[in-house]
Design a protein around this motif. Sequence first.
Motif, mmCIF file in Angstrom:
data_model
loop_
_atom_site.group_PDB
_atom_site.id
_atom_site.type_symbol
_atom_site.label_atom_id
_atom_site.label_comp_id
_atom_site.label_asym_id
_atom_site.label_seq_id
_atom_site.Cartn_x
_atom_site.Cartn_y
_atom_site.Cartn_z
ATOM 1 N N ALA A 59 49.098 50.085 48.455
ATOM 2 C CA ALA A 59 49.306 50.541 47.073
ATOM 3 C C ALA A 59 50.185 49.547 46.324
ATOM 4 O O ALA A 59 50.884 48.719 46.929
ATOM 5 C CB ALA A 59 49.934 51.925 47.065
ATOM 6 N N THR A 60 50.166 49.630 45.019
ATOM 7 C CA THR A 60 50.981 48.758 44.168
ATOM 8 C C THR A 60 51.603 49.578 43.050
ATOM 9 O O THR A 60 51.162 50.678 42.743
ATOM 10 C CB THR A 60 50.160 47.620 43.542
ATOM 11 O OG1 THR A 60 49.074 48.185 42.787
ATOM 12 C CG2 THR A 60 49.585 46.697 44.614
ATOM 13 N N ARG A 61 52.621 48.997 42.444
ATOM 14 C CA ARG A 61 53.227 49.621 41.255
ATOM 15 C C ARG A 61 53.485 48.500 40.232
ATOM 16 O O ARG A 61 54.091 47.481 40.560
ATOM 17 C CB ARG A 61 54.518 50.361 41.584
ATOM 18 C CG ARG A 61 55.056 51.127 40.377
ATOM 19 C CD ARG A 61 56.234 51.999 40.759
ATOM 20 N NE ARG A 61 55.886 53.038 41.709
ATOM 21 C CZ ARG A 61 55.302 54.183 41.391
ATOM 22 N NH1 ARG A 61 54.985 54.440 40.138
ATOM 23 N NH2 ARG A 61 55.051 55.077 42.318
ATOM 24 N N PHE A 62 53.049 48.744 39.001
ATOM 25 C CA PHE A 62 53.132 47.750 37.945
ATOM 26 C C PHE A 62 54.204 48.119 36.918
ATOM 27 O O PHE A 62 54.428 49.298 36.637
ATOM 28 C CB PHE A 62 51.796 47.615 37.207
ATOM 29 C CG PHE A 62 50.710 46.965 38.000
ATOM 30 C CD1 PHE A 62 50.371 45.634 37.786
ATOM 31 C CD2 PHE A 62 50.004 47.676 38.963
ATOM 32 C CE1 PHE A 62 49.369 45.028 38.524
ATOM 33 C CE2 PHE A 62 48.993 47.095 39.704
ATOM 34 C CZ PHE A 62 48.670 45.762 39.480
ATOM 35 N N ALA A 63 54.833 47.099 36.357
ATOM 36 C CA ALA A 63 55.702 47.309 35.200
ATOM 37 C C ALA A 63 54.852 47.765 34.028
ATOM 38 O O ALA A 63 53.776 47.202 33.774
ATOM 39 C CB ALA A 63 56.451 46.030 34.840
ATOM 40 N N GLN A 64 55.314 48.767 33.292
ATOM 41 C CA GLN A 64 54.540 49.339 32.197
ATOM 42 C C GLN A 64 54.880 48.612 30.890
ATOM 43 O O GLN A 64 55.563 49.146 30.024
ATOM 44 C CB GLN A 64 54.810 50.820 32.083
ATOM 45 C CG GLN A 64 54.499 51.600 33.344
ATOM 46 C CD GLN A 64 53.016 51.662 33.653
ATOM 47 O OE1 GLN A 64 52.233 52.231 32.887
ATOM 48 N NE2 GLN A 64 52.602 51.065 34.756
#
Length: 323
Positions: free
Chosen positions: A316-321
Amino acid sequence: MTTLAMITRFSLAFLLLAIPNLGVFAQSVSPRALVSTGGHGTGSNFSLGWTLGQVASATYGVPTYAITAGVQQPEGVLLGLNIRVLLDGPYREQASLMHDSLRTTGLLPITEPYSAMGLAPTSWIGSAGIPPTALSVQGSDAIVDWVYIELRDASDPALMVASRAALLQRDGDVVDNDGTSPLRIMALPGSYRIVVMHRNHLSVMTQSAIALGTTSTMVDLIDGSTPIYGTDALRIRGSVRMLWAGDTNADGVVRYTGPENDRDPVLMQIGGLVPTATASGYLPTDLNLDGSVRYTGQDNDRDIILSTIGGSLPTATRFAQLP
């Protein structure tokens, strides 16, 4: 008709008669203004508008030529911001504060680190260094680390208008680089989207433009009172919100595996061979900001990355919004 209007009208008429047929001339200006005033008048073959303190133009013409003119006042002023933000890495729930280990271990740099990352401040105010008095403050107002603040255009949130580095206190207050004064940033009064960045946490931006002036405007990213751009842009721990930790390579994405993941830099920082080794310093791989990089064991930095992406699916990944 007032005397001033009559003088203006006849002076302009004389000017138009005196100008030969040279075609069309124009002047364009782009900065915005602080204040404005002016007026408008018309004649048999021309109109006159004048402004002070804003970008504007008036066109005077006859069928063969036109004249445009404008007066501008592009200088900014010091806008006041009262930003509150927490970083997930150094936050300690029992104390409801971030720890200040970088300060207590003498690792906190006295000059901002963001220019070296390609984020040179455009609206720097005051001295570029932290005075010794700021580093001696203890308790909830002690300095945790540097952060980076941007003002972005209200209609085009991808356009940065002004930026500067600032200091973050343990209780979440963002202050000037003297460690105590309210934050100020040089720009024109108006409405802006506020962006808060940290060197190894994911950046956030306010959902809407916020009106800023010379008095301090509250932007609280902790209690949920300020809507944030995007989805799940802040981590929620208990009743408080904070920036997601784990972006060791500052690419705006937290990855545990795959190309450009953030876990491998932690392993490489400690030598790449012995996972129980450690490294010390002011380092991007120090995600909990305790001055030490660990791959395994208590307070290690690898687990922070896994926690940020969800803790169960390593791909999984998490991106800056940010737009």
